[in-house]
Design an enzyme around this catalytic site. Structure first.
Site, PDB file in Angstrom:
ATOM      1  N   LYS A 175      15.550  87.034 107.452  1.00 48.76           N
ATOM      2  CA  LYS A 175      15.723  87.369 106.028  1.00 48.76           C
ATOM      3  C   LYS A 175      14.790  86.510 105.184  1.00 48.76           C
ATOM      4  CE  LYS A 175      20.023  86.262 106.384  1.00 48.76           C
ATOM      5  NZ  LYS A 175      21.474  86.038 106.276  1.00 48.76           N
ATOM      6  N   THR A 206      23.791  85.662  93.132  1.00 54.00           N
ATOM      7  CA  THR A 206      23.510  86.169  94.477  1.00 54.00           C
ATOM      8  C   THR A 206      24.451  85.566  95.523  1.00 54.00           C
ATOM      9  OG1 THR A 206      21.886  84.406  94.718  1.00 54.00           O
ATOM     10  CG2 THR A 206      21.040  86.563  94.039  1.00 54.00           C
ATOM     11  N   GLY A 208      26.840  85.305  98.302  1.00 52.33           N
ATOM     12  CA  GLY A 208      27.385  86.265  99.270  1.00 52.33           C
ATOM     13  C   GLY A 208      26.380  87.256  99.837  1.00 52.33           C
ATOM     14  N   THR A 209      25.109  87.098  99.524  1.00 52.39           N
ATOM     15  CA  THR A 209      24.111  88.090  99.992  1.00 52.39           C
ATOM     16  C   THR A 209      24.069  88.180 101.522  1.00 52.39           C
ATOM     17  OG1 THR A 209      22.425  86.370  99.793  1.00 52.39           O
ATOM     18  CG2 THR A 209      22.526  87.996  98.027  1.00 52.39           C
ATOM     19  N   GLY A 210      24.056  87.014 102.184  1.00 54.35           N
ATOM     20  CA  GLY A 210      23.915  87.007 103.641  1.00 54.35           C
ATOM     21  C   GLY A 210      25.117  87.648 104.333  1.00 54.35           C
ATOM     22  N   CYS A 211      26.320  87.287 103.891  1.00 56.57           N
ATOM     23  CA  CYS A 211      27.543  87.854 104.483  1.00 56.57           C
ATOM     24  C   CYS A 211      27.581  89.360 104.258  1.00 56.57           C
ATOM     25  CB  CYS A 211      28.781  87.240 103.828  1.00 56.57           C
ATOM     26  SG  CYS A 211      28.842  85.446 103.907  1.00 56.57           S
TER      27      CYS A 211
END
Ligand SMILES: Nc1ncnc2c1ncn2[C@@H]1O[C@H](COP(=O)(O)OP(=O)(O)OP(=O)(O)O)[C@@H](O)[C@H]1O
Ligand SMILES: Cc1ncc(COP(=O)(O)O)c(N)n1
Length: 267
Positions: A175, A206, A208-211
């Site tokens: 990512k 932003t 929580g983007t990865g989860c």
């Protein structure tokens, strides 16, 4: 009525509702799958950072997993915050026994820089969890920690992905959210290459983007999509969720998991 596909998240709780288990279950709802959870840790967390974290005993993680898998069954699994060597090894052993696709989000630190994984757990993550992953989704800091490859350009993402694949996941999704320029992610299984490109959105909310991205991928896989199809749909979803991210508290607010329903919800 037939049951929807079932997706399991094995992750930590974010009391603020923006990341962790809470982000995962909201994402799963948005994708129309039945979300289930194995809690690994509890965090006291809000828009300003992580104020405290407590991990669960391995026995509690094992018991939750068995309850869900032995009765309800799973069509995909996503892992997030695993906190300690003991939990990384417990989870690797448990999911090593499933045929369902597994998305490993190797969560290391929160957006605010708070550690969510003990440093001595990195080795187990590399040698025990990555080998059972269908897709591993590190950000640039996480892939540098895992492989030693520091990414500063899109070409570096290719090298980082190759290094990650050497630990055994079937696919690597690197990512590039923390690079400058477009938000570019790179997906490869060592032969196919896919670049996922979205405009960089000027929104600081932003959390929580990865989860969210990893849970969206797991949801697509549970519906029978291929890895490249599931990742493309997940990227579109997280981009929309970031565009609609909103201020909450005094710091970094969450992405909006309900952005596709927002018109109806806010009317
Ligand atoms: N400002 C942005 N605009 C558009 N897309 C973004 C932006 N920031 C991150 N993304 C995308 O969001 C997804 C998650 O990437 P990111 O690198 O933020 O993950 P992460 O570091 O695990 O999340 P976090 O920083 O919340 O811990 C990727 O698809 C990335 O490209
Ligand atoms: C319990 C928990 N798990 C994971 C994250 C990382 O969040 P992100 O989705 O922003 O990478 C977090 N902040 N808290």
């Amino acid at each position: 009525m037939s049951a929807p596909p079932r997706v399991l998240t094995v992750a930590g709780s974010d009391s603020g509702g923006g990341a962790g288990i809470q982000a995962d279950l909201k994402t799963m709802l948005a994708f129309g799958v039945h979300g289930m959870s194995v809690l690994t840790a509890v965090t006291a967390q809000n828009s300003l950072g992580v104020q405290g974290a407590w991990e669960l005993p391995g026995e509690a993680v094992r018991a939750q997993y068995r309850s869900v898998v032995d009765d309800i069954g799973v069509q995909a699994v996503k892992t997030g915050m695993l906190a300690s060597t003991e939990l990384v090894e417990t989870v690797a052993e448990l999911i090593g026994g499933t045929d369902a696709p597994v998305v490993v989000d190797p969560v290391g630190v929160s957006k605010h820089g708070d550690s969510l994984l003990a440093e001595d757990a990195l080795d187990s993550l590399r040698t025990k969890l990555l080998p059972v992953a269908t897709v591993a989704t590190p950000n640039l800091d996480e892939v540098a920690q895992l492989t030693g490859v520091r990414v500063e350009s899109e070409d570096g993402m290719r090298r980082a992905a190759a290094a990650l694949l050497s630990y055994g996941p079937q696919w690597a999704l690197i990512k590039g959210g923390h690079l400058v320029g477009d938000a570019v992610d790179f997906l490869t299984d060592g032969s196919e290459e896919h670049w996922l490109r979205a405009p960089r959105l000027d929104n600081r909310h932003t959390h929580g983007t990865g989860c969210t991205l990893a849970s969206a991928i797991a949801s697509g896989l549970a519906k029978g999509r291929s890895v490249p199809e599931a990742v493309a749909a997940a990227k579109e979803y997280v981009t929309g969720a970031i565009a609609a991210g909103f201020a909450l508290g005094g710091g970094i607010g969450p992405v909006d998991h309900a952005w596709r329903w927002a018109a109806g919800r806010r009317a």
